[in-house]
Design a protein around this motif. Structure first.
Motif, mmCIF file in Angstrom:
data_model
loop_
_atom_site.group_PDB
_atom_site.id
_atom_site.type_symbol
_atom_site.label_atom_id
_atom_site.label_comp_id
_atom_site.label_asym_id
_atom_site.label_seq_id
_atom_site.Cartn_x
_atom_site.Cartn_y
_atom_site.Cartn_z
ATOM 1 N N PHE A 60 0.830 -1.206 0.000
ATOM 2 C CA PHE A 60 0.000 0.000 0.000
ATOM 3 C C PHE A 60 0.867 1.258 0.000
ATOM 4 C CE2 PHE A 60 -2.298 3.350 2.296
ATOM 5 C CZ PHE A 60 -3.425 3.462 1.492
ATOM 6 N N LEU A 61 1.910 1.273 0.815
ATOM 7 C CA LEU A 61 2.778 2.450 0.869
ATOM 8 C C LEU A 61 3.479 2.680 -0.466
ATOM 9 C CD1 LEU A 61 4.365 2.021 4.422
ATOM 10 C CD2 LEU A 61 2.540 3.587 3.729
ATOM 11 N N ALA A 62 3.941 1.597 -1.082
ATOM 12 C CA ALA A 62 4.596 1.736 -2.385
ATOM 13 C C ALA A 62 3.609 2.199 -3.448
ATOM 14 C CB ALA A 62 5.231 0.408 -2.793
ATOM 15 N N ALA A 63 2.363 1.728 -3.373
ATOM 16 C CA ALA A 63 1.350 2.140 -4.347
ATOM 17 C C ALA A 63 1.037 3.625 -4.218
ATOM 18 C CB ALA A 63 0.083 1.308 -4.160
ATOM 19 N N VAL A 64 0.892 4.093 -2.985
ATOM 20 C CA VAL A 64 0.635 5.523 -2.778
ATOM 21 C C VAL A 64 1.827 6.351 -3.261
ATOM 22 C CG1 VAL A 64 0.216 7.301 -1.045
ATOM 23 C CG2 VAL A 64 -0.957 5.109 -0.877
ATOM 24 N N GLY A 65 3.040 5.867 -2.981
ATOM 25 C CA GLY A 65 4.226 6.578 -3.441
ATOM 26 C C GLY A 65 4.311 6.649 -4.955
ATOM 27 N N ALA A 66 3.952 5.552 -5.630
ATOM 28 C CA ALA A 66 3.964 5.559 -7.094
ATOM 29 C C ALA A 66 2.927 6.531 -7.644
ATOM 30 C CB ALA A 66 3.705 4.149 -7.622
ATOM 31 N N GLY A 67 1.733 6.537 -7.048
ATOM 32 C CA GLY A 67 0.721 7.494 -7.477
ATOM 33 C C GLY A 67 1.151 8.925 -7.235
ATOM 34 N N LEU A 68 1.863 9.147 -6.123
ATOM 35 C CA LEU A 68 2.363 10.489 -5.826
ATOM 36 C C LEU A 68 3.374 10.946 -6.876
ATOM 37 C CD1 LEU A 68 2.591 12.920 -3.915
ATOM 38 C CD2 LEU A 68 4.302 11.633 -2.616
ATOM 39 N N LEU A 69 4.252 10.044 -7.296
ATOM 40 C CA LEU A 69 5.232 10.402 -8.322
ATOM 41 C C LEU A 69 4.547 10.742 -9.648
ATOM 42 C CD1 LEU A 69 8.078 7.795 -7.664
ATOM 43 C CD2 LEU A 69 8.049 10.235 -7.094
ATOM 44 N N VAL A 70 3.538 9.953 -10.014
ATOM 45 C CA VAL A 70 2.800 10.248 -11.248
ATOM 46 C C VAL A 70 2.105 11.601 -11.143
ATOM 47 C CG1 VAL A 70 0.906 9.500 -12.737
ATOM 48 C CG2 VAL A 70 2.496 7.815 -11.817
ATOM 49 N N GLY A 71 1.483 11.860 -9.996
ATOM 50 C CA GLY A 71 0.793 13.128 -9.812
ATOM 51 C C GLY A 71 1.733 14.316 -9.850
ATOM 52 N N LEU A 72 2.891 14.189 -9.198
ATOM 53 C CA LEU A 72 3.863 15.283 -9.214
ATOM 54 C C LEU A 72 4.397 15.529 -10.622
ATOM 55 C CD1 LEU A 72 5.903 14.618 -5.943
ATOM 56 C CD2 LEU A 72 4.221 16.426 -6.365
ATOM 57 N N ALA A 73 4.671 14.447 -11.347
ATOM 58 C CA ALA A 73 5.167 14.606 -12.719
ATOM 59 C C ALA A 73 4.132 15.298 -13.596
ATOM 60 C CB ALA A 73 5.532 13.240 -13.296
ATOM 61 N N ALA A 74 2.870 14.917 -13.450
ATOM 62 C CA ALA A 74 1.817 15.555 -14.246
ATOM 63 C C ALA A 74 1.648 17.019 -13.860
ATOM 64 C CB ALA A 74 0.506 14.798 -14.062
ATOM 65 N N ALA A 75 1.694 17.311 -12.556
ATOM 66 C CA ALA A 75 1.537 18.697 -12.106
ATOM 67 C C ALA A 75 2.682 19.574 -12.600
ATOM 68 C CB ALA A 75 1.452 18.733 -10.584
ATOM 69 N N VAL A 76 3.903 19.054 -12.546
ATOM 70 C CA VAL A 76 5.052 19.822 -13.039
ATOM 71 C C VAL A 76 4.927 20.063 -14.539
ATOM 72 C CG1 VAL A 76 7.541 19.730 -13.418
ATOM 73 C CG2 VAL A 76 6.595 19.076 -11.201
ATOM 74 N N ALA A 77 4.487 19.035 -15.271
ATOM 75 C CA ALA A 77 4.320 19.199 -16.716
ATOM 76 C C ALA A 77 3.268 20.257 -17.034
ATOM 77 C CB ALA A 77 3.931 17.859 -17.341
ATOM 78 N N VAL A 78 2.183 20.281 -16.271
ATOM 79 C CA VAL A 78 1.139 21.286 -16.493
ATOM 80 C C VAL A 78 1.666 22.680 -16.200
ATOM 81 C CG1 VAL A 78 -1.087 22.129 -15.644
ATOM 82 C CG2 VAL A 78 -0.775 19.698 -16.114
ATOM 83 N N ASN A 79 2.367 22.842 -15.088
ATOM 84 C CA ASN A 79 2.869 24.166 -14.716
ATOM 85 C C ASN A 79 3.939 24.676 -15.676
ATOM 86 O OD1 ASN A 79 1.345 24.836 -12.366
ATOM 87 N ND2 ASN A 79 2.494 23.308 -11.212
ATOM 88 N N LEU A 80 4.691 23.766 -16.282
ATOM 89 C CA LEU A 80 5.750 24.185 -17.194
ATOM 90 C C LEU A 80 5.239 24.494 -18.599
ATOM 91 C CD1 LEU A 80 8.686 21.774 -16.248
ATOM 92 C CD2 LEU A 80 8.416 24.189 -15.642
ATOM 93 N N THR A 81 4.164 23.849 -19.004
ATOM 94 C CA THR A 81 3.703 23.984 -20.390
ATOM 95 C C THR A 81 2.435 24.813 -20.535
ATOM 96 O OG1 THR A 81 2.498 21.880 -20.207
ATOM 97 C CG2 THR A 81 4.750 21.791 -21.048
ATOM 98 N N TYR A 82 1.652 24.961 -19.481
ATOM 99 C CA TYR A 82 0.424 25.750 -19.554
ATOM 100 C C TYR A 82 0.724 27.193 -19.151
ATOM 101 C CZ TYR A 82 -2.530 21.552 -19.940
ATOM 102 O OH TYR A 82 -3.130 20.396 -20.354
ATOM 103 N N ALA A 83 -0.231 28.065 -19.424
ATOM 104 C CA ALA A 83 -0.107 29.455 -18.987
ATOM 105 C C ALA A 83 -0.198 29.529 -17.468
ATOM 106 C CB ALA A 83 -1.206 30.304 -19.621
ATOM 107 N N ASP A 84 0.508 30.472 -16.884
ATOM 108 C CA ASP A 84 0.558 30.604 -15.428
ATOM 109 C C ASP A 84 -0.647 31.406 -14.944
ATOM 110 O OD1 ASP A 84 1.271 30.576 -12.826
ATOM 111 O OD2 ASP A 84 2.947 31.990 -13.009
#
Length: 336
Positions: free
Chosen positions: A113-137
């Motif tokens: 469970f801890l590893a699953a939450v951590g993996a989801g967190l990494l995916v979420g952070l990567a998506a959020a960073v991609a949105v902030n870098l490529t979308y308008a601020d």
């Protein structure tokens, strides 16, 4: 009375010697119980993770292209609110699929469970960073990034369930249903004409309602079919490795078939909590936008319910067709 060697009382001390034979079945049951942990293995998790990440990237790219196009203008907020549900659902599936791939070989429930939450967190952070870098601020970008990250974490937490095969079937079914919905959008206009859309607003609304129900029905059928096919494939692979391996029972097929609808309803919950500000901005643009946002919210809930029940029923019916007749005892044995 003296106990003679040939008497019945002389045999009484020998009776406890038969007790270990009674305990042996329970020992075998205890030793066989850990075999149920093999239900935590989801076949094809890596392929499913790659496809889900690709779909999430495609949804983020299409949303960015829509809201940053020159033709969008002041309607960027409305387009963001319209595209947000698809992005959140894709993030839920991507978080679950990546977490399955990461935790597929882990046995302990807590570690899994801890590893699953951590993996989801990494995916979420990567998506959020991609949105902030490529979308308008702006506030719209922050809402999309935040809700996408939250959805990926929730999806990862779902993958921490003990029966990962059901989660794999759920993720595969939802991904297939979402791809179908995008492809179905090309058939909306011809179907609207087929259902009698005319020049009046009433005829257009009636046609749109029937188009939406057709889409929900077909998406539910596809979700149930894909969920069943995935679990059936997982069953055949498990039987090929171990003939006595534990298998998913009918509640697992029911949940996997209903999973696409459940994730759609969960998407609506995330939107109304994390994306409430964006929805309010879109509704405040005009009276027509307010009516449109209300209608879209109702339509999304109805769509999720339809997909849930149709998908669950489809998967359950397909599973029921694989069941053979029960073994009937002989009449002589029943009479005895």
């Amino acid at each position: 009375m003296s106990k003679q060697p040939g008497s019945s009382t002389a045999a009484e001390p020998d009776q406890p010697a038969t007790e270990p034979a009674v305990d042996s079945p329970s020992d075998e049951t205890v030793e066989a119980a850990p075999a149920g942990s093999r239900l935590a293995h989801a076949p094809g998790a890596l392929v499913l993770a790659v496809l889900s990440l690709g779909w999430l990237a495609a949804m983020l790219w299409s949303t960015r292209a829509a809201i940053t196009s020159a033709a969008a203008g002041v309607t960027a907020i409305s387009l963001s609110a319209y595209a947000l549900p698809g992005v959140i659902t894709a993030a839920l599936v991507a978080g679950a699929a990546v977490a399955l791939a990461v935790t597929n070989r882990l046995g302990r429930a807590t570690l899994r469970f801890l590893a699953a939450v951590g993996a989801g967190l990494l995916v979420g952070l990567a998506a959020a960073v991609a949105v902030n870098l490529t979308y308008a601020d702006n506030a719209t970008t922050n809402t999309i990034a935040g809700t996408t990250a939250a959805a990926a974490i929730i999806g990862g937490a779902m993958a921490g369930a003990r029966n990962a095969r059901v989660v794999g079937g759920l993720a595969a079914a939802t991904l297939a249903a979402q791809v179908f919905v995008v492809l179905f959008s090309r058939a909306r206009d011809p179907l609207s004409d087929l259902f009698g859309a005319g020049d009046t607003q009433e005829s257009m609304l009636d046609a749109a309602k029937w188009v939406s129900r057709t889409e929900s029905l077909l998406a539910g059928l596809i979700a149930g079919l894909v969920a069943y096919l995935y679990l059936a494939w997982a069953r055949r692979r498990a039987e090929g490795r171990d003939a006595v391996a534990p298998q998913v029972r009918w509640p697992g097929y029911l949940v996997a078939g209903a999973g696409a609808g459940l994730l759609l309803l969960l998407t609506e919950v995330i939107i109304r909590i994390g994306g409430r500000g964006l929805l309010d901005l879109a509704a405040a643009l005009s009276d027509a936008d307010q009516v449109a946002q209300t209608a879209l919210g109702t339509s999304r809930v109805d769509n999720g319910i339809w997909v849930l029940f149709v998908g669950a029923l489809t998967a359950l019916v397909l599973f029921g067709r694989t069941l053979g007749p029960r073994a009937v005892e002989d009449e002589d044995e029943s009479d005895s």
